[in-house]
Design an enzyme around this catalytic site. Structure first.
Site, PDB file in Angstrom:
ATOM      1  N   GLU A 199      22.310  20.692   6.640  1.00 17.69           N
ATOM      2  CA  GLU A 199      21.557  19.648   5.958  1.00 17.69           C
ATOM      3  C   GLU A 199      22.452  18.443   5.685  1.00 17.69           C
ATOM      4  O   GLU A 199      22.032  17.303   5.818  1.00 17.69           O
ATOM      5  CB  GLU A 199      20.983  20.183   4.651  1.00 17.69           C
ATOM      6  CG  GLU A 199      20.170  19.162   3.873  1.00 17.69           C
ATOM      7  CD  GLU A 199      19.641  19.724   2.572  1.00 17.69           C
ATOM      8  OE1 GLU A 199      18.906  18.991   1.884  1.00 17.69           O
ATOM      9  OE2 GLU A 199      19.959  20.886   2.222  1.00 17.69           O
TER      10      GLU A 199
ATOM     11  N   GLY B 164      18.236  22.978   0.378  1.00 19.04           N
ATOM     12  CA  GLY B 164      17.998  23.740   1.603  1.00 19.04           C
ATOM     13  C   GLY B 164      18.517  25.161   1.565  1.00 19.04           C
ATOM     14  O   GLY B 164      18.539  25.837   2.597  1.00 19.04           O
TER      15      GLY B 164
END
Length: 296
Positions: free
Chosen positions: A108, A200
Protein backbone atom coordinates in the site's frame (compact mmCIF):
# COMPACT_ATOMS: atom_id res chain seq x y z
CA UNK A 1 -11.06 -49.55 -5.58
CA UNK A 2 -10.28 -52.30 -3.05
CA UNK A 3 -13.03 -53.46 -0.70
CA UNK A 4 -12.10 -54.71 2.77
CA UNK A 5 -14.15 -56.08 5.63
CA UNK A 6 -14.44 -54.38 8.98
CA UNK A 7 -12.21 -57.06 10.48
CA UNK A 8 -9.54 -56.45 7.83
CA UNK A 9 -9.72 -52.70 8.43
CA UNK A 10 -9.26 -53.20 12.18
CA UNK A 11 -6.26 -55.43 11.52
CA UNK A 12 -4.62 -52.77 9.34
CA UNK A 13 -5.41 -49.96 11.75
CA UNK A 14 -3.97 -51.92 14.69
CA UNK A 15 -0.55 -51.64 13.01
CA UNK A 16 -0.51 -47.87 13.55
CA UNK A 17 2.12 -46.82 16.08
CA UNK A 18 2.16 -44.10 18.73
CA UNK A 19 -0.66 -41.58 18.53
CA UNK A 20 -1.60 -41.39 14.84
CA UNK A 21 -3.61 -38.54 13.34
CA UNK A 22 -6.54 -39.92 11.36
CA UNK A 23 -8.42 -37.56 9.04
CA UNK A 24 -12.00 -38.43 8.06
CA UNK A 25 -14.74 -36.50 6.31
CA UNK A 26 -17.14 -34.48 8.44
CA UNK A 27 -20.56 -32.89 8.16
CA UNK A 28 -23.04 -35.64 7.24
CA UNK A 29 -20.46 -37.79 5.45
CA UNK A 30 -18.50 -39.21 8.40
CA UNK A 31 -17.66 -42.91 7.86
CA UNK A 32 -18.89 -44.06 11.26
CA UNK A 33 -18.13 -47.75 10.65
CA UNK A 34 -14.52 -46.85 9.93
CA UNK A 35 -14.38 -44.62 13.03
CA UNK A 36 -15.75 -47.49 15.10
CA UNK A 37 -13.10 -49.83 13.68
CA UNK A 38 -10.41 -47.27 14.47
CA UNK A 39 -11.64 -46.85 18.03
CA UNK A 40 -11.51 -50.61 18.66
CA UNK A 41 -8.10 -51.08 17.04
CA UNK A 42 -6.05 -48.12 18.27
CA UNK A 43 -5.70 -47.24 21.98
CA UNK A 44 -4.91 -43.56 21.48
CA UNK A 45 -5.27 -41.37 18.41
CA UNK A 46 -6.12 -37.91 17.06
CA UNK A 47 -9.35 -37.81 15.06
CA UNK A 48 -9.47 -34.83 12.67
CA UNK A 49 -13.00 -34.04 11.43
CA UNK A 50 -14.44 -30.78 10.11
CA UNK A 51 -17.85 -29.97 11.60
CA UNK A 52 -18.05 -33.26 13.45
CA UNK A 53 -21.50 -34.65 14.25
CA UNK A 54 -22.62 -36.55 17.34
CA UNK A 55 -20.96 -39.93 17.74
CA UNK A 56 -17.28 -39.06 18.06
CA UNK A 57 -15.66 -41.30 20.71
CA UNK A 58 -15.15 -39.45 23.97
CA UNK A 59 -13.11 -42.04 25.86
CA UNK A 60 -9.68 -41.30 27.30
CA UNK A 61 -7.00 -41.44 24.60
CA UNK A 62 -9.12 -39.89 21.85
CA UNK A 63 -8.36 -36.28 20.84
CA UNK A 64 -11.00 -34.52 18.73
CA UNK A 65 -9.08 -32.18 16.42
CA UNK A 66 -10.78 -29.72 14.11
CA UNK A 67 -10.63 -26.32 12.39
CA UNK A 68 -14.43 -26.06 12.47
CA UNK A 69 -16.19 -27.23 15.63
CA UNK A 70 -19.36 -29.22 15.03
CA UNK A 71 -22.14 -30.32 17.37
CA UNK A 72 -20.33 -33.54 18.25
CA UNK A 73 -17.15 -31.73 19.25
CA UNK A 74 -18.27 -28.71 21.27
CA UNK A 75 -18.23 -30.53 24.62
CA UNK A 76 -15.62 -33.16 23.82
CA UNK A 77 -13.33 -33.67 26.86
CA UNK A 78 -10.21 -33.55 24.66
CA UNK A 79 -11.12 -30.99 22.02
CA UNK A 80 -8.13 -29.59 20.09
CA UNK A 81 -9.24 -26.51 18.16
CA UNK A 82 -6.83 -25.39 15.43
CA UNK A 83 -7.80 -21.84 14.31
CA UNK A 84 -7.67 -21.71 10.52
CA UNK A 85 -9.53 -20.05 7.67
CA UNK A 86 -11.51 -22.86 6.06
CA UNK A 87 -10.30 -21.77 2.62
CA UNK A 88 -6.80 -22.70 3.80
CA UNK A 89 -7.42 -26.03 5.54
CA UNK A 90 -5.38 -28.09 3.01
CA UNK A 91 -2.47 -25.67 3.42
CA UNK A 92 -2.43 -25.21 7.19
CA UNK A 93 1.27 -25.88 7.68
CA UNK A 94 4.03 -23.42 8.48
CA UNK A 95 7.31 -23.72 6.58
CA UNK A 96 10.25 -21.77 7.97
CA UNK A 97 10.97 -18.63 6.01
CA UNK A 98 14.41 -18.61 4.46
CA UNK A 99 16.71 -15.81 3.38
CA UNK A 100 15.76 -14.65 -0.09
CA UNK A 101 17.28 -12.64 -2.89
CA UNK A 102 15.57 -10.81 -5.77
CA UNK A 103 12.98 -9.27 -3.46
CA UNK A 104 9.77 -7.87 -4.91
CA UNK A 105 7.50 -5.29 -3.32
CA UNK A 106 3.70 -5.07 -3.61
CA UNK A 107 2.46 -2.72 -0.91
CA UNK A 108 0.00 0.00 0.00
CA UNK A 109 2.87 2.34 0.83
CA UNK A 110 6.61 2.33 1.44
CA UNK A 111 9.31 4.58 2.82
CA UNK A 112 13.12 4.84 2.78
CA UNK A 113 13.61 1.17 3.66
CA UNK A 114 12.78 0.09 0.12
CA UNK A 115 15.34 2.55 -1.25
CA UNK A 116 17.96 1.04 1.06
CA UNK A 117 17.17 -2.45 -0.28
CA UNK A 118 17.36 -1.14 -3.83
CA UNK A 119 20.77 0.41 -3.27
CA UNK A 120 22.10 -2.80 -1.68
CA UNK A 121 21.10 -4.83 -4.72
CA UNK A 122 18.49 -6.90 -2.88
CA UNK A 123 15.60 -6.09 -5.23
CA UNK A 124 14.45 -7.89 -8.37
CA UNK A 125 15.05 -5.36 -11.14
CA UNK A 126 12.86 -7.25 -13.63
CA UNK A 127 9.70 -6.48 -11.65
CA UNK A 128 8.31 -3.00 -10.90
CA UNK A 129 7.72 -1.89 -7.32
CA UNK A 130 3.95 -1.63 -6.88
CA UNK A 131 2.55 0.89 -4.40
CA UNK A 132 -0.26 3.37 -3.83
CA UNK A 133 1.64 6.12 -2.03
CA UNK A 134 5.07 6.89 -0.59
CA UNK A 135 6.21 8.88 2.45
CA UNK A 136 9.81 9.52 3.42
CA UNK A 137 12.88 11.70 3.00
CA UNK A 138 13.79 14.15 0.28
CA UNK A 139 16.38 11.61 -0.92
CA UNK A 140 13.55 9.11 -1.44
CA UNK A 141 11.47 11.64 -3.39
CA UNK A 142 14.45 12.51 -5.60
CA UNK A 143 14.88 8.82 -6.39
CA UNK A 144 11.18 8.47 -7.18
CA UNK A 145 11.04 11.42 -9.58
CA UNK A 146 10.60 9.95 -13.06
CA UNK A 147 11.68 6.50 -11.86
CA UNK A 148 10.05 3.81 -14.02
CA UNK A 149 10.94 1.15 -11.42
CA UNK A 150 8.05 2.36 -9.27
CA UNK A 151 4.48 1.90 -10.46
CA UNK A 152 1.88 3.96 -8.59
CA UNK A 153 -1.61 2.44 -8.61
CA UNK A 154 -4.96 3.15 -7.01
CA UNK A 155 -5.40 1.80 -3.46
CA UNK A 156 -8.35 -0.35 -4.47
CA UNK A 157 -5.92 -2.25 -6.72
CA UNK A 158 -2.86 -2.48 -4.45
CA UNK A 159 -5.09 -3.54 -1.54
CA UNK A 160 -7.21 -6.05 -3.43
CA UNK A 161 -6.76 -9.37 -1.53
CA UNK A 162 -7.25 -11.34 -4.75
CA UNK A 163 -4.44 -9.47 -6.50
CA UNK A 164 -2.20 -9.71 -3.42
CA UNK A 165 -2.79 -13.47 -3.33
CA UNK A 166 -1.50 -13.78 -6.90
CA UNK A 167 1.97 -12.68 -5.75
CA UNK A 168 3.81 -15.95 -5.10
CA UNK A 169 5.60 -16.13 -1.74
CA UNK A 170 3.92 -12.93 -0.56
CA UNK A 171 4.94 -11.97 2.99
CA UNK A 172 2.89 -9.21 4.62
CA UNK A 173 4.27 -7.37 7.65
CA UNK A 174 1.92 -5.26 9.74
CA UNK A 175 2.05 -3.85 13.24
CA UNK A 176 -0.43 -3.54 16.10
CA UNK A 177 -1.02 -1.78 19.40
CA UNK A 178 -1.78 -5.03 21.23
CA UNK A 179 -2.04 -8.75 20.66
CA UNK A 180 -3.66 -11.32 22.94
CA UNK A 181 -3.36 -15.01 23.78
CA UNK A 182 -5.86 -15.90 21.07
CA UNK A 183 -3.63 -14.38 18.38
CA UNK A 184 -5.94 -11.40 17.91
CA UNK A 185 -4.45 -8.01 17.08
CA UNK A 186 -5.75 -4.52 17.87
CA UNK A 187 -4.26 -1.97 15.52
CA UNK A 188 -6.80 0.82 15.70
CA UNK A 189 -8.13 1.70 19.19
CA UNK A 190 -6.86 2.70 22.64
CA UNK A 191 -9.35 2.61 25.54
CA UNK A 192 -12.20 2.42 23.07
CA UNK A 193 -11.16 5.55 21.17
CA UNK A 194 -9.94 5.46 17.61
CA UNK A 195 -6.15 5.82 17.41
CA UNK A 196 -5.73 5.10 13.72
CA UNK A 197 -7.60 3.33 10.97
CA UNK A 198 -6.70 -0.30 10.36
CA UNK A 199 -5.89 0.66 6.77
CA UNK A 200 -4.80 -2.19 4.53
CA UNK A 201 -3.85 -4.59 7.33
CA UNK A 202 -6.80 -6.95 6.88
CA UNK A 203 -6.45 -6.85 3.09
CA UNK A 204 -2.79 -7.82 3.17
CA UNK A 205 -3.23 -10.50 5.85
CA UNK A 206 -5.92 -12.27 3.84
CA UNK A 207 -4.08 -11.80 0.54
CA UNK A 208 -0.73 -13.01 1.86
CA UNK A 209 -2.21 -16.02 3.63
CA UNK A 210 -3.77 -17.16 0.35
CA UNK A 211 -0.64 -16.53 -1.70
CA UNK A 212 1.22 -19.71 -2.74
CA UNK A 213 3.93 -20.02 -0.08
CA UNK A 214 2.81 -16.76 1.53
CA UNK A 215 2.79 -15.73 5.18
CA UNK A 216 1.57 -12.84 7.29
CA UNK A 217 3.35 -11.38 10.31
CA UNK A 218 2.29 -8.97 13.05
CA UNK A 219 5.42 -7.21 14.34
CA UNK A 220 5.48 -5.04 17.46
CA UNK A 221 7.51 -4.35 20.60
CA UNK A 222 6.67 -6.58 23.55
CA UNK A 223 6.64 -3.55 25.87
CA UNK A 224 5.35 -0.05 25.14
CA UNK A 225 7.96 2.31 26.66
CA UNK A 226 5.77 5.42 26.72
CA UNK A 227 2.71 3.78 28.30
CA UNK A 228 4.98 1.41 30.30
CA UNK A 229 2.72 -1.58 29.66
CA UNK A 230 2.93 -4.95 27.94
CA UNK A 231 1.63 -5.04 24.39
CA UNK A 232 0.77 -8.73 24.87
CA UNK A 233 -2.40 -8.95 26.94
CA UNK A 234 -4.56 -11.88 28.09
CA UNK A 235 -7.54 -10.89 25.97
CA UNK A 236 -8.25 -7.77 23.92
CA UNK A 237 -10.57 -5.26 25.52
CA UNK A 238 -10.65 -3.12 22.39
CA UNK A 239 -11.87 -3.94 18.91
CA UNK A 240 -10.08 -6.76 17.09
CA UNK A 241 -8.50 -5.60 13.85
CA UNK A 242 -7.14 -8.91 12.61
CA UNK A 243 -6.51 -12.54 13.53
CA UNK A 244 -5.12 -15.79 12.12
CA UNK A 245 -1.80 -14.44 10.91
CA UNK A 246 1.20 -16.77 10.48
CA UNK A 247 3.14 -15.46 13.45
CA UNK A 248 3.59 -12.65 15.97
CA UNK A 249 7.08 -11.17 16.12
CA UNK A 250 8.61 -9.06 18.91
CA UNK A 251 12.17 -8.39 20.05
CA UNK A 252 11.70 -11.44 22.30
CA UNK A 253 11.28 -13.85 19.39
CA UNK A 254 8.78 -15.36 16.96
CA UNK A 255 5.51 -16.94 18.11
CA UNK A 256 4.24 -19.26 15.39
CA UNK A 257 0.46 -19.47 15.10
CA UNK A 258 -0.40 -21.10 11.78
CA UNK A 259 -0.79 -24.86 12.09
CA UNK A 260 -0.86 -24.83 15.91
CA UNK A 261 -3.97 -25.39 17.99
CA UNK A 262 -5.19 -22.60 20.26
CA UNK A 263 -3.32 -23.93 23.32
CA UNK A 264 -0.04 -24.19 21.45
CA UNK A 265 -0.60 -20.70 20.04
CA UNK A 266 -1.04 -19.25 23.52
CA UNK A 267 2.13 -20.97 24.73
CA UNK A 268 4.09 -19.65 21.74
CA UNK A 269 2.87 -16.11 22.39
CA UNK A 270 3.70 -16.22 26.11
CA UNK A 271 7.09 -17.89 25.87
CA UNK A 272 8.41 -16.35 22.65
CA UNK A 273 6.71 -12.99 22.10
CA UNK A 274 5.70 -11.59 25.51
CA UNK A 275 8.02 -9.61 27.76
CA UNK A 276 9.46 -11.77 30.60
CA UNK A 277 7.98 -9.45 33.24
CA UNK A 278 4.40 -10.43 32.33
CA UNK A 279 4.79 -14.10 31.45
CA UNK A 280 3.63 -15.37 34.84
CA UNK A 281 0.52 -13.19 34.64
CA UNK A 282 -0.18 -14.43 31.13
CA UNK A 283 0.31 -18.06 32.16
CA UNK A 284 -2.31 -17.58 34.89
CA UNK A 285 -4.69 -16.01 32.38
CA UNK A 286 -4.09 -18.87 29.97
CA UNK A 287 -5.04 -21.34 32.71
CA UNK A 288 -8.22 -19.35 33.38
CA UNK A 289 -9.12 -19.47 29.66
CA UNK A 290 -8.37 -23.20 29.42
CA UNK A 291 -5.28 -22.59 27.26
CA UNK A 292 -2.66 -23.91 29.69
CA UNK A 293 -2.18 -27.42 28.30
CA UNK A 294 -0.34 -27.22 24.95
CA UNK A 295 0.64 -30.90 24.90
CA UNK A 296 -1.28 -34.09 25.47
Amino acid sequence: MKTVTTAQLRSRLSMLQGRPRVVVSGNLATPWKAVEALDHAVPTYILNILNGAEGIPTREGVIAETCFVGAGQRHHPALSYVPCRLSMVPDATLAALRDRKDLRVWTEMFSDGVLDLEERGAMDHTTPIITSFVAGSQRLYDWLDGNRRVLMQRTERTNDPALIARQRGMVSINTALQVDLFGQANASRINGRIHSGFGGQTDFIVGAMHSPGGHSFIALRSWHPKADVSTVVPRLADTTTSFQQSAIVTEQGIAFLLGNDEKQQATEIIEKAAHPDVRDELRSAAAEFGLDNPTY
